[in-house]
Enzyme design. Sequence first.
Site, short mmCIF file in Angstrom:
data_model
loop_
_atom_site.label_atom_id
_atom_site.label_comp_id
_atom_site.label_asym_id
_atom_site.label_seq_id
_atom_site.Cartn_x
_atom_site.Cartn_y
_atom_site.Cartn_z
CB CYS A 51 94.82 -58.16 88.42
SG CYS A 51 94.98 -58.48 90.77
CB ALA A 54 92.88 -62.38 91.80
NE ARG A 85 91.03 -69.23 93.65
CZ ARG A 85 90.54 -69.89 92.67
NH1 ARG A 85 89.65 -69.70 92.18
NH2 ARG A 85 91.23 -71.67 93.35
CG HIS A 182 97.84 -68.76 87.62
ND1 HIS A 182 97.23 -68.73 86.64
CD2 HIS A 182 97.26 -68.59 88.56
CE1 HIS A 182 96.30 -68.85 86.33
NE2 HIS A 182 96.26 -68.48 88.01
S1 SF4 Z 1 92.86 -56.27 92.87
FE1 SF4 Z 1 94.28 -55.38 93.91
S2 SF4 Z 1 96.56 -55.82 93.15
FE2 SF4 Z 1 94.66 -56.90 91.56
S3 SF4 Z 1 94.66 -55.21 90.12
FE3 SF4 Z 1 93.15 -54.18 91.84
S4 SF4 Z 1 94.47 -52.72 93.19
FE4 SF4 Z 1 95.64 -53.98 91.36
#
Ligand code: SF4
Length: 530
Positions: A51, A54, A85, A182
């Site tokens: 996402c 991330a 990471r 990014h």
């Molecule tokens: S990791 Fe967190 S911010 Fe990313 S899609 Fe999942 S709930 Fe949403």
Amino acid sequence: MNVRNIVLDKYSAKVYKNRKEHIMELTQETKDQPIAANSRTVPGIITNRGCCYAGCKGVVLGPLKDVLVLTHGPIGCGFYSWGTRRNKAKTEDGRNFIEYCFSTDLQEPDIVFGGEKKLRQAIKEAVEIFQPKCIMICSTCPVGLIGDDIHAVATETEQLYGISCMAFSCEGYKGVSQSGGHHIANNTLMKKIIGTNDTPPKNKYSVNLLGEYNIGGDGWEVERIMKRIGYDVISVFTGDGSFEAIKNSHMANLNLVQCHRSINYIAEMMKTKYGVDWIKVNFIGIKSTIQSLRDMAAYFGDKELAERTEEVIDDELANIAEEKEYYYSKLKGKTAALYVGGSRSHHYQLLLSDFGVSTVLAGYEFAHRDDYEGREVIPTIKEDADSKNIEHLNVEKDDKKYHAYLTDEQYEMLKSKIPLEDYTGMIRHMENGSIVVDDLNQFETDEFLKLLKPDIFFSGIKDKYSLQKAGVLARQLHSYDYSGPYAGFRGSVNFARDITMGLYTPAWGFVTPPWKNRSTLRASLAGGEE
Ligand code: SF4
């Protein structure tokens, strides 16, 4: 039927319509055709994508060692991205927050009544315990939905504690992948940090390394080589990077772009605002590293620097010559498939070719068309509705701090020789007959594996074990399977050693139990023959 169509044929009409645009079988004709990329994932298709949070927190901001990165949200996002990471960092001024996971750990009442109060309290505790010079607040999905104003809290924090604080609205649902994150991170680093300190570089060969996250120590290996030659590496974005170093990055004469996808925004904006040119480099692979070092020397146009570059190249090559030859003899003729984030699927093809390994399939999770086809297609890329909520930052020339190393004539002359402000993309380097897949999913992974039968499949943790269960060596190109560095000259032989060990491990010989291959039952007639 060709390989591409065999795989697509199994889809329903609706999914077929979508996925056929993302898969190419390269021929002379298809090589010039556009590929669909950076568009919404088909729901339920088992994508490997992550996402926006991330991409922002996990990739770009997380490696900044002297920044306290605070995840604002329920605990999952921070916890799952805690230490996964492998961006390494050395402590310099006592502040190294890399090993921590900071989160506001939102609960139901915070969702109902708002999480700002809890965020303020978390910042207060963080300041008291860790005394950071900079805090970065990263939003997760619910934060945008409940309307917490993290930017106001950041401004308040700066006034209250006299430290830097910036907020990133990188809720996971923004954009279609890590890529939006990014971009969001690039914009704020540009707005708030780059250009805020003017300490002059040590010499005129001053560079920033952009899009190098020091996975397994890659950035250190590249810096080691550059320092041997005589470059002043002002900052690295962002592997082992620091808030303090990035403030000075506009003072460099040249930006070196390793991962084009994650950092090209900063490279472009620094060119406009401060006049800092950028070139595309690739320190993954022996020939690529040599080419990048020569391009850098050509940029600075200095005879002594060029000579020193050649001396260092010769010495580094001599040091790895024996191992290189050995691993080449072990790997020559093997085939590989590569499916990584937004740049490695290209870079590692070049390293593999140094050892005689050819590529049968390559793809990206979240690259855009320019990463596949080259930057010249950028004007033709149509932004779709899913990416429109990512801010485009427009910067202007800073008359006081603008400095150009090259004259206009030198720039024009060099443009035809080195990749100045240019990236030609992955497809151009690939052989006809190979497959390119954008946003590869589990079904396609399984199908292509059966049809193409690569000797090695490079991918991530999510598909590693399904691949190995299918009997093929899977190496992780995100985490390097906890090995590395793989960059530069020494990194190349580390990489070749790791895949040689994987391919030749005796364990592959034990996959089929002996009773499947030969009869183990023995019987004899009473008094007769066996
Ligand atoms: S990791 Fe967190 S911010 Fe990313 S899609 Fe999942 S709930 Fe949403």
